[in-house]
Write a protein that holds these residues in place. Structure first.
Motif, PDB file in Angstrom:
ATOM      1  N   UNK A   1      33.599  45.436  42.228  1.00 24.09           N
ATOM      2  CA  UNK A   1      32.777  46.002  41.154  1.00 24.09           C
ATOM      3  C   UNK A   1      33.669  46.562  40.050  1.00 24.09           C
ATOM      4  N   UNK A   2      34.749  47.237  40.451  1.00 20.84           N
ATOM      5  CA  UNK A   2      35.683  47.787  39.457  1.00 20.84           C
ATOM      6  C   UNK A   2      36.361  46.672  38.669  1.00 20.84           C
ATOM      7  N   UNK A   3      36.712  45.575  39.363  1.00 16.10           N
ATOM      8  CA  UNK A   3      37.349  44.442  38.682  1.00 16.10           C
ATOM      9  C   UNK A   3      36.410  43.834  37.647  1.00 16.10           C
ATOM     10  N   UNK A   4      35.130  43.645  38.032  1.00 14.58           N
ATOM     11  CA  UNK A   4      34.151  43.059  37.109  1.00 14.58           C
ATOM     12  C   UNK A   4      33.977  43.946  35.876  1.00 14.58           C
ATOM     13  N   UNK A   5      33.798  45.245  36.098  1.00 14.83           N
ATOM     14  CA  UNK A   5      33.591  46.164  34.978  1.00 14.83           C
ATOM     15  C   UNK A   5      34.842  46.244  34.101  1.00 14.83           C
ATOM     16  N   UNK A   6      36.017  46.188  34.733  1.00 16.65           N
ATOM     17  CA  UNK A   6      37.260  46.232  33.958  1.00 16.65           C
ATOM     18  C   UNK A   6      37.387  44.996  33.069  1.00 16.65           C
TER      19      UNK A   6
ATOM     20  N   UNK B   1      39.590  36.602  44.740  1.00 15.63           N
ATOM     21  CA  UNK B   1      38.228  37.039  44.438  1.00 15.63           C
ATOM     22  C   UNK B   1      38.248  38.182  43.424  1.00 15.63           C
ATOM     23  N   UNK B   2      39.238  39.054  43.521  1.00 15.13           N
ATOM     24  CA  UNK B   2      39.380  40.141  42.539  1.00 15.13           C
ATOM     25  C   UNK B   2      39.542  39.542  41.140  1.00 15.13           C
ATOM     26  N   UNK B   3      40.362  38.482  41.036  1.00 15.36           N
ATOM     27  CA  UNK B   3      40.566  37.813  39.744  1.00 15.36           C
ATOM     28  C   UNK B   3      39.274  37.149  39.277  1.00 15.36           C
ATOM     29  N   UNK B   4      38.527  36.522  40.209  1.00 12.98           N
ATOM     30  CA  UNK B   4      37.249  35.907  39.845  1.00 12.98           C
ATOM     31  C   UNK B   4      36.295  36.941  39.261  1.00 12.98           C
ATOM     32  N   UNK B   5      36.234  38.108  39.903  1.00 16.44           N
ATOM     33  CA  UNK B   5      35.358  39.178  39.415  1.00 16.44           C
ATOM     34  C   UNK B   5      35.815  39.663  38.043  1.00 16.44           C
ATOM     35  N   UNK B   6      37.116  39.794  37.868  1.00 13.01           N
ATOM     36  CA  UNK B   6      37.668  40.228  36.586  1.00 13.01           C
ATOM     37  C   UNK B   6      37.274  39.246  35.480  1.00 13.01           C
ATOM     38  N   UNK B   7      37.424  37.955  35.740  1.00 12.62           N
ATOM     39  CA  UNK B   7      37.114  36.944  34.732  1.00 12.62           C
ATOM     40  C   UNK B   7      35.606  36.828  34.500  1.00 12.62           C
ATOM     41  N   UNK B   8      34.813  37.010  35.553  1.00 14.50           N
ATOM     42  CA  UNK B   8      33.364  36.957  35.371  1.00 14.50           C
ATOM     43  C   UNK B   8      32.891  38.137  34.521  1.00 14.50           C
ATOM     44  N   UNK B   9      33.495  39.304  34.731  1.00 20.59           N
ATOM     45  CA  UNK B   9      33.152  40.441  33.887  1.00 20.59           C
ATOM     46  C   UNK B   9      33.518  40.180  32.435  1.00 20.59           C
ATOM     47  N   UNK B  10      34.669  39.530  32.221  1.00 24.26           N
ATOM     48  CA  UNK B  10      35.070  39.191  30.855  1.00 24.26           C
ATOM     49  C   UNK B  10      34.100  38.206  30.231  1.00 24.26           C
TER      50      UNK B  10
ATOM     51  N   UNK C   1      44.398  37.040  32.117  1.00 20.15           N
ATOM     52  CA  UNK C   1      43.697  37.823  33.136  1.00 20.15           C
ATOM     53  C   UNK C   1      44.011  37.302  34.529  1.00 20.15           C
ATOM     54  N   UNK C   2      44.157  35.983  34.652  1.00 20.16           N
ATOM     55  CA  UNK C   2      44.488  35.409  35.961  1.00 20.16           C
ATOM     56  C   UNK C   2      45.837  35.912  36.457  1.00 20.16           C
ATOM     57  N   UNK C   3      46.766  36.164  35.504  1.00 25.05           N
ATOM     58  CA  UNK C   3      48.086  36.681  35.869  1.00 25.05           C
ATOM     59  C   UNK C   3      48.139  38.210  35.776  1.00 25.05           C
ATOM     60  N   UNK C   4      46.956  38.841  35.654  1.00 26.92           N
ATOM     61  CA  UNK C   4      46.825  40.309  35.659  1.00 26.92           C
ATOM     62  C   UNK C   4      47.511  40.959  34.465  1.00 26.92           C
ATOM     63  N   UNK C   5      47.643  40.231  33.367  1.00 24.55           N
ATOM     64  CA  UNK C   5      48.240  40.811  32.168  1.00 24.55           C
ATOM     65  C   UNK C   5      47.227  41.735  31.492  1.00 24.55           C
ATOM     66  N   UNK C   6      47.703  42.864  31.022  1.00 25.01           N
ATOM     67  CA  UNK C   6      46.844  43.821  30.345  1.00 25.01           C
ATOM     68  C   UNK C   6      46.051  44.711  31.270  1.00 25.01           C
ATOM     69  N   UNK C   7      46.217  44.539  32.590  1.00 20.91           N
ATOM     70  CA  UNK C   7      45.483  45.388  33.546  1.00 20.91           C
ATOM     71  C   UNK C   7      46.142  46.764  33.586  1.00 20.91           C
ATOM     72  N   UNK C   8      45.377  47.838  33.416  1.00 21.63           N
ATOM     73  CA  UNK C   8      45.969  49.183  33.469  1.00 21.63           C
ATOM     74  C   UNK C   8      46.724  49.398  34.781  1.00 21.63           C
TER      75      UNK C   8
ATOM     76  N   UNK D   1      32.129  34.602  46.502  1.00 21.90           N
ATOM     77  CA  UNK D   1      30.914  35.125  45.871  1.00 21.90           C
ATOM     78  C   UNK D   1      30.394  34.065  44.919  1.00 21.90           C
ATOM     79  N   UNK D   2      29.065  33.940  44.837  1.00 28.51           N
ATOM     80  CA  UNK D   2      28.456  32.990  43.913  1.00 28.51           C
ATOM     81  C   UNK D   2      28.259  33.665  42.562  1.00 28.51           C
ATOM     82  N   UNK D   3      29.109  33.311  41.606  1.00 27.49           N
ATOM     83  CA  UNK D   3      29.024  33.900  40.272  1.00 27.49           C
ATOM     84  C   UNK D   3      28.054  33.093  39.406  1.00 27.49           C
ATOM     85  N   UNK D   4      27.527  33.706  38.321  1.00 30.86           N
ATOM     86  CA  UNK D   4      27.903  35.002  37.759  1.00 30.86           C
ATOM     87  C   UNK D   4      27.156  36.168  38.411  1.00 30.86           C
ATOM     88  N   UNK D   5      27.764  37.336  38.281  1.00 28.30           N
ATOM     89  CA  UNK D   5      27.123  38.571  38.721  1.00 28.30           C
ATOM     90  C   UNK D   5      26.382  39.174  37.529  1.00 28.30           C
TER      91      UNK D   5
END
Length: 659
Positions: free
Chosen positions: A359-364, A455-464, A424-431, A334-338
């Motif tokens: 979408x859930x990863x980005x919002x999280x 890509x899930x990690x990319x979305x998570x970091x872009x949301x952050x 976040x890349x290592x999924x620390x703090x993810x519920x 995906x071409x970020x940012x979203x």
């Protein structure tokens, strides 16, 4: 005496005497001055006397910081009936800081007493801890046998408290080690081949320390509960053994308890190895069971689950969701940012369902960062400062040479913000419900291999990183800012995989070690041979009391789960309750088990399973000197050699990912 286990060489040492024994010390310094010219009287002397005390442990219960490990684990349930319980303490001199007799004979003043449920005629007779002051302890109590002690001059007061228990002589007389046995119940262990240079990690430096271990001389109760107490026997042994001070069988004997725990021997299937071997590995990845609908099965095989989804207009539907713990690697990009989470919604035309995973990863990522006000504020301020610096540099380039000189030095990303994105890349703090959104993905007593969805990690970091975006210009600005700072993006060449395990082993055996390799071992039962390269372990955390996650750098295909070297325990060969003879396999000087080396275990009390350590050690020495498998000759068979022979070793179980 040394042995090698879990990749380390463990050295066994007979004892470690403290540099100074507990007690009061007097230092007197005297200086005599003389003057050949007669200006001062002859032989004038000056002196100074200092008094100081060395106070070792004596009556105060050991703290968790004093204890490195105990075995069997407290409150554990397993097949421990052939185990000699032990306690390992961090201070290697502790067992030899006081005397069991009246003089220093290199014997321990600490003894482990094991009581069985079956020992007692009545529950009221079981040892019950109570807290009393040291003043009451030394004053004594009518009808209770306890030696007369004098408190140390400095560091001990009558108001301090200690833990004691009183027990009838008939319950303890046959389970106490003899004075000769005391020579074999304690030893020192040290990991010899660890790097303890300045570059050594804190864990390496900790494990390279010397540890003292006290071993019990009695076997636990099969199919029942056992209670272990680390007691002080300071000054309570004479040449004839323990001094009961003329007590009768019904008289109470008082002991100071420095540590205590209990465990049960009930189900032989509850050992460390058996629990791990019986973990559910079907399927081998976190996914729901196979579905007969071939179209739905395509998504289920990728780790998707159907999930209730509330749309913006308020209507309800069912959509797909997939956690970052994927069943395999995906090439989606995906071409970020979203601009918003909805931009990352996908639609499955075959089933008519949305895919909400990204979408859930980005919002999280956005919500977690907003929740951390320190990171959110620091990130926002840094982004604004960085953008301003870029504009300043543009002005310099456009208006040269008229623009005043300004520093072109980059603005460093705050360390805590950098760490936030790495975590976040290592999924620390993810519920947890984002990682395992359905219980069937990780049933009780199961292990699953996974690949981290990049890509899930990319979305998570872009949301952050979306903190502070308001206008379209902010989105464009973020594109430049983030692309200029590698610390804010996932490492493109970093392939992350791992395991997630839900088992009582996680709760019952703290301090597990997990090794991952990049090759599937041909023989899954081959524990000693390891094919492939050891992968860096980037994260190992308990997500819940019984859930463990491990993330490796690289594609993990083989995983070994085992205990730390200090989790080595002591015991005899496994036996059935009805066996009339109990045996022990012996080792050579290198710690290797020798086939056909069994010797019988001698008893001080066979009914209560109290081992005669002196005779046992002599029999070991005879075998060691006379057998070709022993590989050596010893004249003084100490607690170091005895400890090596009694080792049962660290248990390890191997898991291989299905291709």
């Amino acid at each position: 005496m040394t042995t090698t286990t879990a990749g380390q060489e463990i050295k066994f040492i007979q004892y470690h005497q403290p540099a100074l024994e507990s007690g009061e010390y007097h230092i007197k310094v005297e200086q005599t001055i003389s003057d050949t010219e007669g200006r001062i009287p002859d032989d004038v002397s000056y002196s100074k006397e200092l008094i100081f005390s060395v106070i070792g442990e004596r009556f105060e219960p050991l703290t968790p910081q004093d204890i490195y490990a105990v075995f069997p684990p407290p409150e554990s349930l397993g097949d421990h009936s052939n185990v000699l319980p032990h306690i390992t303490v961090n201070r290697s001199t502790l067992p030899w800081e006081r005397y069991p007799g009246q003089s220093d004979e290199n014997l321990t003043w600490l003894v482990l007493l094991l009581f069985r449920d079956s020992d007692f005629e009545d529950d009221d007779d079981k040892p019950k801890l109570k807290t009393i002051t040291l003043g009451d302890l030394v004053a004594g109590e009518s009808g209770v046998k306890f030696p007369s002690y004098t408190l140390d001059g400095v560091g001990q007061t009558a108001e301090e408290q200690t833990a004691v228990f009183d027990i009838k002589k008939k319950y303890v007389a046959d389970i106490l080690p003899t004075k000769a046995d005391l020579a074999y119940v304690s030893h020192v262990r040290k990991a010899e081949d660890l790097d303890v240079s300045e570059d050594a990690t804190e864990e390496e430096a900790e494990e390279a320390k010397e540890f003292a271990t006290v071993v019990c001389s009695r076997l636990p109760q099969p199919n029942g509960t056992s209670y272990v107490h680390l007691v002080s026997v300071e000054g309570r042994y004479g040449d004839d053994g323990f001094d009961f001070q003329g007590a009768g069988d019904e008289d109470l004997i008082r002991f100071v308890s420095l540590a205590n725990w209990s465990f049960s021997c009930v189900d032989p299937k509850q050992t460390f190895t058996e629990i791990l071997k019986n973990l559910n590995r079907t399927p081998s990845t976190p996914r729901l069971p196979v579905n007969e609908n071939s179209t739905a099965e395509k998504s289920l095989a990728m780790g998707y689950i159907p999930f209730p989804h509330s749309l913006r207009q308020g209507s309800q539907t069912v959509s797909w969701y997939r956690s970052p713990l994927a069943t395999g690697f995906h090439s989606d990009t995906y071409e970020f940012p979203a601009k918003a989470a909805d931009e990352l919604l996908r639609y499955d035309p075959e089933l008519g369902l949305f895919d909400t995973s990204y979408a859930a990863a980005w919002q999280l990522g956005r919500m977690l960062t907003l929740q951390n006000s320190t990171v959110a504020t620091g990130l926002y301020n840094w982004k604004r400062a960085f953008a301003q610096r870029l504009k300043q540099l543009e002005n310099i380039l456009i208006h040269l040479p008229l623009t005043p000189k300004q520093s072109a030095a980059p603005i460093d990303l705050p360390l805590y913000v950098f760490k936030w994105f790495r975590d976040l890349e290592l999924l620390k703090g993810i519920p947890f419900n984002y990682l395992i959104p359905h219980e069937k993905l990780l049933p009780s007593e199961s292990i699953r291999f996974f690949c981290v969805d990049s890509l899930w990690v990319d979305c998570l970091q872009d949301g952050a990183f979306s903190i502070g975006r308001v206008t379209g210009a902010d989105v464009t600005e973020d594109t430049v800012t983030r692309s200029s700072n590698s610390g804010l993006t996932r490492s493109d060449d970093q392939k992350l995989t791992g395991i997630i395990m839900r088992s009582q082993v996680v709760a019952g055996w703290p301090g597990l070690l997990v090794d991952g390799y990049d090759t599937a071992v041909a023989d899954a039962d081959s524990i000693d041979e390891t094919e492939g390269n050891l992968l860096p372990l980037l994260r190992m955390d308990k997500l819940a009391k019984d859930v463990l996650i491990c993330i490796f750098q690289g594609e993990v295909k083989t995983v070994d789960i085992h205990q730390k070297p200090e989790a080595m325990h002591f015991g005899v060969d496994p036996f059935d309750v009805d066996d009339t003879e109990v045996t022990k396999d012996l080792r050579n000087a290198n710690g290797e088990l020798i086939v056909g080396s069994k010797i019988s275990v001698p008893w001080n009390n066979s009914a209560k399973k109290v081992i005669n350590l002196v005779t046992f050690a002599e029999n070991m020495k005879t075998w060691f000197n006379n057998s070709s498998g022993g590989g050596g000759s010893v004249t003084n068979f100490t607690s170091a050699q005895f400890g090596l022979q009694m080792i049962e070793g660290v248990q390890k179980v191997r898991f291989v990912k299905e291709e």
